[in-house]
Scaffold this motif. Structure first.
Motif, PDB file in Angstrom:
ATOM      1  N   ALA A  27      -3.887   7.419 -14.663  1.00 38.59           N
ATOM      2  CA  ALA A  27      -2.624   7.682 -15.351  1.00 38.59           C
ATOM      3  C   ALA A  27      -1.730   6.441 -15.327  1.00 38.59           C
ATOM      4  N   GLY A  28      -1.734   5.737 -14.190  1.00 37.87           N
ATOM      5  CA  GLY A  28      -0.905   4.526 -14.069  1.00 37.87           C
ATOM      6  C   GLY A  28      -1.342   3.427 -15.021  1.00 37.87           C
ATOM      7  N   THR A  29      -2.660   3.239 -15.177  1.00 43.98           N
ATOM      8  CA  THR A  29      -3.122   2.189 -16.111  1.00 43.98           C
ATOM      9  C   THR A  29      -2.671   2.531 -17.526  1.00 43.98           C
ATOM     10  N   LYS A  30      -2.722   3.825 -17.867  1.00 40.95           N
ATOM     11  CA  LYS A  30      -2.385   4.220 -19.232  1.00 40.95           C
ATOM     12  C   LYS A  30      -0.872   4.150 -19.465  1.00 40.95           C
ATOM     13  N   PHE A  31      -0.105   4.457 -18.417  1.00 39.51           N
ATOM     14  CA  PHE A  31       1.355   4.322 -18.505  1.00 39.51           C
ATOM     15  C   PHE A  31       1.712   2.841 -18.712  1.00 39.51           C
ATOM     16  N   ALA A  32       1.033   1.973 -17.975  1.00 38.89           N
ATOM     17  CA  ALA A  32       1.308   0.531 -18.076  1.00 38.89           C
ATOM     18  C   ALA A  32       0.942  -0.005 -19.468  1.00 38.89           C
ATOM     19  N   ILE A  33      -0.079   0.559 -20.070  1.00 38.13           N
ATOM     20  CA  ILE A  33      -0.465   0.108 -21.416  1.00 38.13           C
ATOM     21  C   ILE A  33       0.656   0.399 -22.411  1.00 38.13           C
ATOM     22  N   MET A  34       1.310   1.553 -22.258  1.00 37.82           N
ATOM     23  CA  MET A  34       2.453   1.833 -23.140  1.00 37.82           C
ATOM     24  C   MET A  34       3.585   0.847 -22.886  1.00 37.82           C
TER      25      MET A  34
ATOM     26  N   ALA B  16      -2.559  11.146 -20.552  1.00 36.26           N
ATOM     27  CA  ALA B  16      -2.393  11.024 -19.093  1.00 36.26           C
ATOM     28  C   ALA B  16      -1.366   9.951 -18.738  1.00 36.26           C
ATOM     29  N   GLY B  17      -1.062   9.079 -19.704  1.00 31.94           N
ATOM     30  CA  GLY B  17      -0.078   8.024 -19.450  1.00 31.94           C
ATOM     31  C   GLY B  17       1.340   8.463 -19.748  1.00 31.94           C
ATOM     32  N   LEU B  18       1.507   9.669 -20.282  1.00 32.13           N
ATOM     33  CA  LEU B  18       2.846  10.100 -20.681  1.00 32.13           C
ATOM     34  C   LEU B  18       3.632  10.686 -19.521  1.00 32.13           C
ATOM     35  N   ARG B  19       2.912  11.109 -18.504  1.00 34.02           N
ATOM     36  CA  ARG B  19       3.570  11.591 -17.279  1.00 34.02           C
ATOM     37  C   ARG B  19       2.571  11.385 -16.145  1.00 34.02           C
ATOM     38  N   GLY B  20       3.026  11.484 -14.926  1.00 35.17           N
ATOM     39  CA  GLY B  20       2.128  11.273 -13.793  1.00 35.17           C
ATOM     40  C   GLY B  20       1.052  12.345 -13.732  1.00 35.17           C
ATOM     41  N   ASN B  21      -0.012  12.069 -12.987  1.00 35.32           N
ATOM     42  CA  ASN B  21      -1.049  13.075 -12.789  1.00 35.32           C
ATOM     43  C   ASN B  21      -1.485  13.062 -11.337  1.00 35.32           C
ATOM     44  N   ASN B  22      -1.316  14.193 -10.661  1.00 41.28           N
ATOM     45  CA  ASN B  22      -1.621  14.272  -9.228  1.00 41.28           C
ATOM     46  C   ASN B  22      -3.087  13.984  -8.926  1.00 41.28           C
TER      47      ASN B  22
ATOM     48  N   PRO C 128      -1.851  16.002 -36.551  1.00 42.73           N
ATOM     49  CA  PRO C 128      -1.455  14.682 -37.053  1.00 42.73           C
ATOM     50  C   PRO C 128      -0.751  13.905 -35.933  1.00 42.73           C
ATOM     51  N   ALA C 129      -0.897  12.596 -35.946  1.00 46.05           N
ATOM     52  CA  ALA C 129      -0.268  11.761 -34.911  1.00 46.05           C
ATOM     53  C   ALA C 129       1.238  12.001 -34.893  1.00 46.05           C
ATOM     54  N   TYR C 130       1.811  12.100 -33.688  1.00 47.29           N
ATOM     55  CA  TYR C 130       3.272  12.164 -33.604  1.00 47.29           C
ATOM     56  C   TYR C 130       3.764  11.101 -32.632  1.00 47.29           C
ATOM     57  N   GLU C 131       4.984  10.604 -32.928  1.00 47.43           N
ATOM     58  CA  GLU C 131       5.486   9.449 -32.165  1.00 47.43           C
ATOM     59  C   GLU C 131       6.092   9.877 -30.829  1.00 47.43           C
ATOM     60  N   PHE C 132       5.739   9.142 -29.776  1.00 43.56           N
ATOM     61  CA  PHE C 132       6.320   9.357 -28.457  1.00 43.56           C
ATOM     62  C   PHE C 132       7.398   8.303 -28.246  1.00 43.56           C
ATOM     63  N   LYS C 133       8.591   8.764 -27.850  1.00 45.42           N
ATOM     64  CA  LYS C 133       9.675   7.802 -27.635  1.00 45.42           C
ATOM     65  C   LYS C 133      10.194   7.909 -26.218  1.00 45.42           C
ATOM     66  N   MET C 134      10.358   6.780 -25.560  1.00 44.66           N
ATOM     67  CA  MET C 134      10.984   6.758 -24.236  1.00 44.66           C
ATOM     68  C   MET C 134      12.476   7.005 -24.406  1.00 44.66           C
ATOM     69  N   PRO C 135      13.048   7.921 -23.615  1.00 52.15           N
ATOM     70  CA  PRO C 135      14.506   8.093 -23.715  1.00 52.15           C
ATOM     71  C   PRO C 135      15.224   6.839 -23.212  1.00 52.15           C
ATOM     72  N   LEU C 136      16.431   6.592 -23.723  1.00 60.44           N
ATOM     73  CA  LEU C 136      17.221   5.464 -23.207  1.00 60.44           C
ATOM     74  C   LEU C 136      17.696   5.786 -21.800  1.00 60.44           C
ATOM     75  N   LYS C 137      17.686   4.796 -20.907  1.00 59.69           N
ATOM     76  CA  LYS C 137      18.076   5.074 -19.517  1.00 59.69           C
ATOM     77  C   LYS C 137      19.506   5.604 -19.434  1.00 59.69           C
TER      78      LYS C 137
ATOM     79  N   SER D  85       0.442   1.533 -29.814  1.00 58.12           N
ATOM     80  CA  SER D  85      -0.393   2.186 -28.800  1.00 58.12           C
ATOM     81  C   SER D  85      -0.721   3.604 -29.248  1.00 58.12           C
ATOM     82  N   ILE D  86      -1.940   4.054 -28.888  1.00 61.02           N
ATOM     83  CA  ILE D  86      -2.283   5.454 -29.146  1.00 61.02           C
ATOM     84  C   ILE D  86      -2.546   6.169 -27.815  1.00 61.02           C
ATOM     85  N   CYS D  87      -2.187   7.445 -27.783  1.00 61.25           N
ATOM     86  CA  CYS D  87      -2.391   8.285 -26.587  1.00 61.25           C
ATOM     87  C   CYS D  87      -3.246   9.478 -26.991  1.00 61.25           C
ATOM     88  N   PRO D  88      -4.587   9.320 -26.969  1.00 65.17           N
ATOM     89  CA  PRO D  88      -5.408  10.477 -27.311  1.00 65.17           C
ATOM     90  C   PRO D  88      -5.302  11.557 -26.245  1.00 65.17           C
ATOM     91  N   GLY D  89      -5.440  12.818 -26.700  1.00 63.17           N
ATOM     92  CA  GLY D  89      -5.622  13.938 -25.788  1.00 63.17           C
ATOM     93  C   GLY D  89      -7.104  14.098 -25.515  1.00 63.17           C
TER      94      GLY D  89
END
Ligand SMILES: NC(=O)c1ccc[n+]([C@@H]2O[C@H](COP(=O)([O-])OP(=O)(O)OC[C@H]3O[C@@H](n4cnc5c(N)ncnc54)[C@H](O)[C@@H]3O)[C@@H](O)[C@H]2O)c1
Length: 275
Positions: free
Chosen positions: A156-163, A144-150, A254-263, A184-188
């Motif tokens: 979602a915001g707390t989880k985004f901030a944790i990343m 839920a932290g990987l993108r917004g949630n209506n 298996p765990a896969y890595e999430f990467k923020m794109p460069l601005k 950080s881990i992002c469980p589904g």
């Protein structure tokens, strides 16, 4: 060098049930010397302590009643850990609630609690009481932290901030000072009691934003994974994940890595004057 679990000591917040308790068991199966379960729920905490002692032997676990949103209570859990086990090598900031109807409390637990833990661990207890060359902090975000949630924007915001905080602490500057790795881990969707939270939207208007009901998610065996699967991957993350990295753990994969794109990759996304 690979981080070894054998002989190490862990503190797990929210360790009385669900993912936290499962992590404790999996780490003990991997040779952990001892674990502190720090949780606000005394009944479940004492029960979990009994079960772990029965399964892994005495002197392997302590339960400390802790509200992670209160820094002093959280520090008490650290103090009791080093008093009892003599060391501390792993902190898993896992305590969390899913309830935007009490969003200030949600922010205090999910985000402030994780920040208290990271400061206390990094600046004092892991830095000073680790046994090997490095210690590790795992901060629990969510898919839920990987993108917004209506439907539940604050969760979602707390989880985004944790990343965001994890990535900010997880760099060579802080590592050289402290020898504490932060990931950080992002469980589904995972079958735990958090999915039983009801009336957790801010208001009725937000309920309309659900695209998929939680009950359907629990029933969907392709989507909903067990806590045990997540904990097995957590062990691999503790051993091998690089400082500052974020790992998605969903659908029993298996765990896969999430990467923020460069601005800079968005430089072409400019506003068009359409009038
Ligand atoms: N289960 C899922 O689908 C899922 C998905 C993504 C992320 N997560 C995250 O995983 C973490 C663990 O949740 P879970 O699924 O095991 O749920 P859970 O409800 O089984 O466990 C959460 C634990 O945190 C404890 N807790 C709550 N408030 C606390 C406080 N103030 N201080 C200390 N402990 C407190 C609870 O008593 C409970 O034991 C949470 O951060 C949650 O947001 C869960």
């Amino acid at each position: 060098m690979v981080f070894k679990i054998e002989g190490k000591v862990a503190l797990i917040t929210g360790g009385a049930s669900g993912l936290g308790l499962s992590h404790a068991r999996e780490l003990l199966r991997n040779g952990l010397k001892g674990v502190t379960l720090a949780d606000i729920d005394v009944k479940n905490g004492e029960q979990a302590q009994k079960e772990i002692s029965a399964e892994f032997g005495n002197n392997k676990v302590i339960f400390v009643e802790t509200d992670v949103s209160h820094k002093d209570q959280f520090e008490d859990a650290f103090e009791k850990t080093v008093e009892y086990f003599g060391n501390l090598d792993i902190l898993i900031n896992n305590a969390g609630i899913f309830n935007d109807s009490i969003w200030e409390r949600e922010v205090s637990i999910n985000l402030n609690g994780t920040i208290h833990g990271t400061f206390l661990g990094m600046e004092k207890y892991l830095k000073n009481y680790k046994q090997g060359e490095e210690a590790v902090i795992v901060n629990t975000s969510s898919i839920a932290g990987l993108r917004g949630n209506n439907a539940f924007p604050v969760y979602a915001g707390t989880k985004f901030a944790i990343m965001g905080t994890t990535s900010s602490w997880g760099n060579s500057y802080h590592y050289e000072r402290t020898r504490v790795r932060v990931v950080s881990i992002c469980p589904g969707v995972t079958a735990t009691s958090i999915l039983e939270t009801r009336n957790c939207a801010y208001s009725k208007d937000y309920v309309g934003a659900w695209t998929y009901s939680i009950d359907d998610a629990i029933e969907d065996k392709n989507l909903c994974q067990t806590a045990e699967v997540v904990s097995k991957e957590l062990v691999r993350i503790l051993k091998y994940a690089k400082n500052g990295t974020v790992w998605v753990l969903e659908q029993s994969k298996p765990a896969y890595e999430f990467k923020m794109p460069l601005k800079e990759s968005f430089l072409g996304n400019v506003l068009e004057d359409t009038d």
